[in-house]
Design an enzyme around this catalytic site. Structure first.
Site, short mmCIF file in Angstrom:
data_model
loop_
_atom_site.label_atom_id
_atom_site.label_comp_id
_atom_site.label_asym_id
_atom_site.label_seq_id
_atom_site.Cartn_x
_atom_site.Cartn_y
_atom_site.Cartn_z
CB SER A 10 -0.87 0.02 1.26
OG SER A 10 -1.35 1.33 1.49
CG HIS A 25 -3.73 -2.08 -1.55
ND1 HIS A 25 -4.76 -2.98 -1.64
CD2 HIS A 25 -4.17 -1.08 -0.76
CE1 HIS A 25 -5.77 -2.54 -0.90
NE2 HIS A 25 -5.44 -1.40 -0.37
CG ASP A 48 -5.08 2.26 0.39
OD1 ASP A 48 -3.94 2.08 0.86
OD2 ASP A 48 -5.95 1.38 0.33
CG MET A 99 -8.56 7.09 0.96
SD MET A 99 -7.56 7.32 2.44
CE MET A 99 -6.24 8.28 1.77
CG HIS A 143 -8.98 -0.20 -0.90
ND1 HIS A 143 -8.44 -0.19 0.36
CD2 HIS A 143 -10.31 -0.34 -0.74
CE1 HIS A 143 -9.42 -0.35 1.25
NE2 HIS A 143 -10.56 -0.43 0.60
CG MET A 150 -11.11 2.92 1.16
SD MET A 150 -9.85 3.17 2.41
CE MET A 150 -8.43 3.42 1.34
CG MET A 182 -11.53 -2.90 4.79
SD MET A 182 -10.04 -2.45 3.90
CE MET A 182 -9.29 -1.31 5.07
CG ASP A 213 -6.14 -3.03 2.93
OD1 ASP A 213 -6.88 -2.29 2.25
OD2 ASP A 213 -5.00 -2.69 3.32
C1 DX5 Z 1 -6.42 1.69 5.05
C2 DX5 Z 1 -5.92 1.17 3.70
C3 DX5 Z 1 -4.82 0.17 3.84
C4 DX5 Z 1 -3.60 0.72 4.58
C5 DX5 Z 1 -2.62 -0.39 4.85
O1 DX5 Z 1 -7.60 2.38 4.84
O2 DX5 Z 1 -6.97 0.57 2.97
O3 DX5 Z 1 -4.46 -0.27 2.53
O4 DX5 Z 1 -3.01 1.73 3.81
O5 DX5 Z 1 -1.53 0.21 5.49
P1 DX5 Z 1 -0.96 -0.34 6.88
O6 DX5 Z 1 -0.19 -1.58 6.51
O7 DX5 Z 1 -0.07 0.78 7.34
O8 DX5 Z 1 -2.09 -0.63 7.78
ZN ZN Z 2 -6.36 -0.43 1.20
#
Ligand code: DX5
Ligand code: ZN
Length: 217
Positions: free
Chosen positions: A7, A31, A33, A35, A64, A66, A135, A173
């Site tokens: 990530s 990965h 993220d 948002m 991903h 979100m 999650m 995740d």
């Molecule tokens: C959280 C994300 C994850 C996160 C994982 O909302 O979806 O992908 O970035 O990072 P770590 O390993 O730091 O929890």
């Molecule tokens: Zn994620």
């Protein structure tokens, strides 16, 4: 095969390409993220960021989302060159339509479930997902602690998948590190998302190798 999916949320946002260069030969996928500041409080990573990284790396890119109303973003992320798109079950009433839209673009379809969202909601759509993203933290931030009760959920999902004879992969995740990665793998997740454990270490490539050794032992 166990996939280490890194990530970028905890990577140096001012040097994303450099950060991926440092680890690209040790990881299996990225990965990313995304948002929108509504589904989760923070804002991050639009399709244009993915597009700018895409041409430099042959790694699989997983987006991903979100975001609320993910149906509005499938086209842009598919054309940015992602290999899989995870939408949150909680983010739209039109789940099936969005999964179809993702697959119509030739992209792998993933469903992400927040920690409290039960697996039974997937009853009608198991055949339409390629990857289930469980999650193991509340979405929106890197660097959180893994929620232990989510390991049971991974085990339950893994049991359902094998009983139904499905080829759905499970990705876990959030909060994964050297102390729990074996437990997460053993619970049934084969795509392990790791962010802060890697990017907060002083040698990210070595951190990836340590994790890989731990799961392969
Ligand atoms: C959280 C994300 C994850 C996160 C994982 O909302 O979806 O992908 O970035 O990072 P770590 O390993 O730091 O929890
Ligand atoms: Zn994620």
């Amino acid at each position: 095969m166990t996939e280490l999916s890194v990530s970028l949320l905890s990577a140096d946002q001012g040097n994303l390409r450099g950060e991926v260069e440092r680890i690209k030969d040790t990881i299996d996928s990225l990965h990313i993220d995304v948002m929108d500041g509504h589904f989760v409080p923070e804002i991050g990573f639009g399709a244009s960021v993915i597009e700018s990284l895409r041409s430099h790396f042959s790694l699989p890119f997983y987006a991903h989302l979100m975001v609320e109303k993910p149906e509005r973003h499938i086209r842009s992320f598919a054309s940015a060159g992602v290999d899989a798109i995870f939408i949150h079950y909680e983010s739209t009433p039109h789940i099936f339509r969005v999964l179809e839209k993702i697959r119509d673009k030739g992209v792998k379809a993933g469903i992400a479930l927040n920690p409290a969202t039960p697996l039974c909601l997937l009853e009608e759509i198991w055949d339409f997902i390629d990857i289930l993203l469980i999650m193991t933290v509340n979405p929106g931030y890197g660097g959180q602690e893994l929620l232990p009760f989510t390991l049971k959920k991974i085990e339950k999902a893994s049991k359902i998948i094998s009983e139904k004879g499905l080829s759905v992969k499970i990705s876990a995740d959030g909060g994964i590190n050297i102390n729990n990665i074996k437990k997460v793998r053993k619970a049934g997740a084969s795509i392990l998302v790791v962010g802060s454990y890697i990017f907060e270490s002083d040698d990210p490539a070595r951190a990836v190798k340590t994790l890989r050794k731990e799961i392969e032992e």
